[in-house]
Scaffold this active site. Sequence first.
Site, PDB file in Angstrom:
ATOM      1  N   HIS A 243      38.767  40.975  42.786  1.00 30.75           N
ATOM      2  CA  HIS A 243      39.826  39.999  43.067  1.00 30.75           C
ATOM      3  C   HIS A 243      41.028  40.581  43.829  1.00 30.75           C
ATOM      4  O   HIS A 243      41.285  40.215  44.964  1.00 30.75           O
ATOM      5  CB  HIS A 243      40.356  39.412  41.751  1.00 30.75           C
ATOM      6  CG  HIS A 243      39.323  38.823  40.861  1.00 30.75           C
ATOM      7  ND1 HIS A 243      38.670  37.632  41.105  1.00 30.75           N
ATOM      8  CD2 HIS A 243      38.809  39.264  39.684  1.00 30.75           C
ATOM      9  CE1 HIS A 243      37.827  37.367  40.126  1.00 30.75           C
ATOM     10  NE2 HIS A 243      37.891  38.337  39.245  1.00 30.75           N
TER      11      HIS A 243
HETATM   12  O1  RIB Z   1      41.356  35.941  37.496  1.00 31.18           O
HETATM   13  C1  RIB Z   1      41.391  37.228  38.069  1.00 31.18           C
HETATM   14  C2  RIB Z   1      42.752  37.818  37.960  1.00 31.18           C
HETATM   15  O2  RIB Z   1      43.100  37.948  36.583  1.00 31.18           O
HETATM   16  C3  RIB Z   1      42.832  39.244  38.542  1.00 31.18           C
HETATM   17  O3  RIB Z   1      44.125  39.473  39.030  1.00 31.18           O
HETATM   18  C4  RIB Z   1      42.580  40.097  37.341  1.00 31.18           C
HETATM   19  O4  RIB Z   1      43.183  41.399  37.470  1.00 31.18           O
HETATM   20  C5  RIB Z   1      43.295  39.314  36.269  1.00 31.18           C
HETATM   21  O5  RIB Z   1      44.685  39.616  36.352  1.00 31.18           O
END
Ligand code: RIB
Length: 314
Positions: A243
Amino acid sequence: MGQSRKIIIDTDPGQDDAVAILLALASPELDVLGVTAVAGNVPLELTAKNARVICELARRDDMPIFAGCDAPLNRKLVTAEYVHGKTGLDGIELPTPEMPLADGHAVDFLIAQLRENAAGTITLCPLGPLTNIATAFQRAPDIIGRVAEIVLMGGAYFEVGNVTPAAEFNIYVDPEAAEIVFRSGVPMVVMPLDVTHKVLTTRARVEGFRNLGNQAGRAVASWTNFFERFDMAKYGSQGAPLHDPCVIAYLLQPELFTGRHVNIEIETTGTFTLGMTVVDWWRVTDRDANAMFMNDVDAEGFYKLLTERIGRLQ
Ligand code: RIB
Ligand code: CA
């Protein structure tokens, strides 16, 4: 190369946050003014510690790292140890950090930097819940117009939620904070699950990190190896979505990503939809567009960039 771009990374490390921070520190195009920790994946004490672990791994113990808000604006904190492990950085044993936290609160650092630097020169890069950013905007509304851009990881629309059927984790943890940020008027680029679920940590890509032969490559391979087990079991996919590095990759090579400038509202009262990013993708309302919602990415190009840059570290 032109002048490097000033950024502040707001983060809740988290293995994917860690990879994003290493990518930023390995990239001379970016001038990381500081790292602000927020409660999210794990409690603040751990996110503030993990930010230092990561900066020391990158040999950057000079980086100002601030602890910020330890809970959402007006809700109980929801964490994600089930994904990131008890420490938030499970997957590899790294030394306890020796570098101290910087003095002062992250929110005061954000306010001071935005007041002291020329207007329109700092990009904010939130990788976790938006509590620190929203608190800074509430406490010092004069800084809002001084932010050049916000490029964040959060939200979901066609890809639906990952923490509830409707909501993505970063927005879900603090929907009121997200509403403040999304309604601030600051130019925004959003990296939602719609795009991050297209950059999966396949075997070959994880081995690509390990084969770099440096400590950073080994750490990234070990973190992604650990981090992916939950998503692979849940989605039956060939790896986990990486992500947060999408935010930094966008700053370095925006052409890797495509999306649409649309209106995004945050659900703050829904029984089943709390924290949902309600994206007017087909422009069926007259609500003003407030963000670039990214929904596609050149995954090969993303991993080529990420692997090459991680290879520059020790
Ligand atoms: O949903 C994914 C996000 O939530 C990413 O930033 C992960 O690190 C968590 O913070
Ligand atoms: Ca994160």
